[in-house]
Design an enzyme around this catalytic site. Structure first.
Site, mmCIF file in Angstrom:
data_model
loop_
_atom_site.group_PDB
_atom_site.id
_atom_site.type_symbol
_atom_site.label_atom_id
_atom_site.label_comp_id
_atom_site.label_asym_id
_atom_site.label_seq_id
_atom_site.Cartn_x
_atom_site.Cartn_y
_atom_site.Cartn_z
ATOM 1 N N ARG A 54 30.350 -20.235 68.181
ATOM 2 C CA ARG A 54 31.633 -20.377 68.486
ATOM 3 C C ARG A 54 32.221 -21.531 68.146
ATOM 4 O O ARG A 54 33.576 -21.748 67.767
ATOM 5 C CB ARG A 54 32.217 -19.987 69.955
ATOM 6 C CG ARG A 54 31.836 -18.920 70.511
ATOM 7 C CD ARG A 54 32.358 -17.576 69.881
ATOM 8 N NE ARG A 54 32.071 -16.361 70.596
ATOM 9 C CZ ARG A 54 32.136 -15.190 70.110
ATOM 10 N NH1 ARG A 54 32.333 -14.913 68.800
ATOM 11 N NH2 ARG A 54 32.227 -14.270 70.929
ATOM 12 N N HIS A 66 21.910 -5.416 65.502
ATOM 13 C CA HIS A 66 22.121 -5.046 66.856
ATOM 14 C C HIS A 66 22.322 -3.377 66.660
ATOM 15 O O HIS A 66 23.280 -2.834 67.009
ATOM 16 C CB HIS A 66 23.413 -5.633 67.586
ATOM 17 C CG HIS A 66 24.457 -5.665 66.494
ATOM 18 N ND1 HIS A 66 25.008 -4.671 65.842
ATOM 19 C CD2 HIS A 66 25.346 -7.072 66.341
ATOM 20 C CE1 HIS A 66 26.368 -5.070 65.059
ATOM 21 N NE2 HIS A 66 26.342 -6.461 65.512
ATOM 22 N N ASP A 114 22.662 -11.146 70.666
ATOM 23 C CA ASP A 114 23.955 -11.150 70.401
ATOM 24 C C ASP A 114 24.920 -11.840 71.253
ATOM 25 O O ASP A 114 25.969 -11.131 71.842
ATOM 26 C CB ASP A 114 24.454 -9.697 70.145
ATOM 27 C CG ASP A 114 25.723 -9.418 69.430
ATOM 28 O OD1 ASP A 114 26.138 -10.599 68.896
ATOM 29 O OD2 ASP A 114 26.155 -8.380 69.235
#
Length: 424
Positions: free
Chosen positions: A64, A232, A304
């Protein structure tokens, strides 16, 4: 610093053997029995019951920063990884600025150099601005600075764009790591288009939105020869497509996440901690993923890890942000649900979390041998504990595993010969 781990159950190839391991100058120096403690700075006794493994590698992490440090920082995310036994994280490009050029990437790498507790390998985006369409990045200028290229969070929509990206990645020898999602099939959905969705009057995401793009990309990968890695995967059709592609000799690898292997849409609750993209799918999909793990179709288990603020995850299934945290729960959940139940062996799980990720992405280490990097974790398998998000190191708190009783805990993480976490 010299570190000695005594009386450990050491992963040696495909089995564990009792050994001492001496670490010196960031490398594994000696492996044997009754290694002398003379001149050693730190000694840890594994008591014949703790397992020494190559540190975990997560090939799909969201740290982030830059741009969204209210959700997570590189410092907090890597500290969470260190606590969990990870020694390397591959960080996705959902950032501001998007790492779509050398200048923007440097904003991120400067923070990594300053704050990272463990190794961080960034992805660059595939398209400028990570738009999933339009202009491609300059692959040649970025290739030596990143682990691969991904528009994670966005599927590359046009076939010609993905074809051109694959051709360029093949030329520079880098992986295309693809988030596969056909925007035209989403129709405003936010959970799996299954029974829970219909019964509770939600909008669903069909499995075809994932597997149709995988099917397209597999054909392009065969044409270009690029190493194509699928992020994913969640649907049974995706497993089948990838299994058949591997049988044809196409250079494709893939990952799935702990939540897709241990939960399905029958486990959903009206809570944002159950919302992620792709969504939890049906029980049949979960079983197909487990079968894919068992037969080697699925190469890697990645977290993830996608932290958000409490406010962003407090708006229920419909309006909460997509994404859950996963670093601190990945191994305990998988060990508890897959190993202790006899579905796979401990050695298989370690291979998928520690060894195979390094092989696929050319990350050093993965074997406990003399001269190899000292990137290690020491696991206690007998510890039972309850998942309590308020005890996490990550800034994120949203996990579907909240309240679960799990087994397995990391006690010691060594990265480049330095102790970055200890709980012994």
């Amino acid at each position: 610093m010299t570190i000695l781990v005594k009386n450990a159950l050491v992963l040696a190839g495909d089995c564990f053997k009792k050994s001492d391991v001496l670490i010196k100058d960031s490398l594994i120096d000696t492996i044997g029995t009754s290694i002398s403690e003379n001149g050693v700075n730190r000694v840890f006794n594994a008591q014949d019951k703790y397992f020494l493994i190559p540190g975990f590698v997560d090939v799909h992490t969201h740290l982030r920063e830059p741009g969204f440090s209210y959700k997570e920082t590189i410092k907090s995310g890597t500290a969470a990884g260190a606590k969990a036994g990870y020694t390397a994280l591959c960080t996705m490009p959902n950032l501001n600025p998007v790492p779509d050029c050398v200048e923007n990437l440097r904003v991120q790498t400067d923070i990594i150099d300053r704050d990272a507790v463990i190794k961080v390998y960034p992805f660059a985006s595939i398209t400028m601005g990570r738009q999933g369409r339009g202009e491609l990045v300059d692959f040649d200028s970025l290739k030596d600075r990143v682990i691969g290229f991904s528009d994670d969070g966005t599927g590359v929509q046009e076939e010609e764009t993905m074809l051109a990206a694959m051709e360029k990645c093949a030329k520079v020898g880098k992986i295309v790591s693809a988030h596969c999602e056909v925007n035209d099939l989403l129709n405003g959905g936010y959970i799996h288009d299954g029974e829970y969705c219909r019964y509770h009057n939600h909008k669903g995401i069909c499995s075809a939105s994932e597997y149709e793009q995988i099917a397209r990309d597999v054909e392009l990968a065969e044409k270009t020869g690029v190493h194509y890695h699928v992020c994913h995967i969640s649907a049974k059709e995706s497993v089948d497509i990838i299994r058949k592609a591997k049988a044809r000799g196409i250079n494709v690898t893939c990952e799935t996440g702990p939540h897709y292997l241990t939960m399905c849409d029958e486990d959903l609750q009206e809570d944002g901690r159950f919302k992620m993209n792709p969504p939890l799918r049906s029980k049949d999909d979960m079983q197909a993923l487990i079968d894919g793990v068992k037969d080697g179709t699925i190469d890697v288990i990645a977290t993830d890890h996608a932290p958000h603020s409490r406010e962003e995850k407090s708006k229920g299934l419909e309006k909460s942000a997509m994404g859950v945290v996963g670093l601190e729960t990945a191994f305990p959940v998988l060990y508890t649900k897959l190993v202790k139940t006899g579905i796979i062996t401990l050695e298989k799980l370690i291979n998928m979390m520690s060894v195979k990720p390094r092989e696929i992405f050319s990350i050093p280490g993965g074997r406990i041998e003399t001269g190899m990097p000292a990137d290690l974790a020491l696991l206690s398998l007998d510890d039972e504990w309850t998942v309590k998000p308020d005890e996490f190191v990550t800034m994120g708190r949203a996990t579907p595993f909240e309240g679960w009783k799990v087994y397995g805990r990391n006690l010691l993480t060594i990265c480049e010969g330095e102790i970055v976490y200890e709980a012994l």
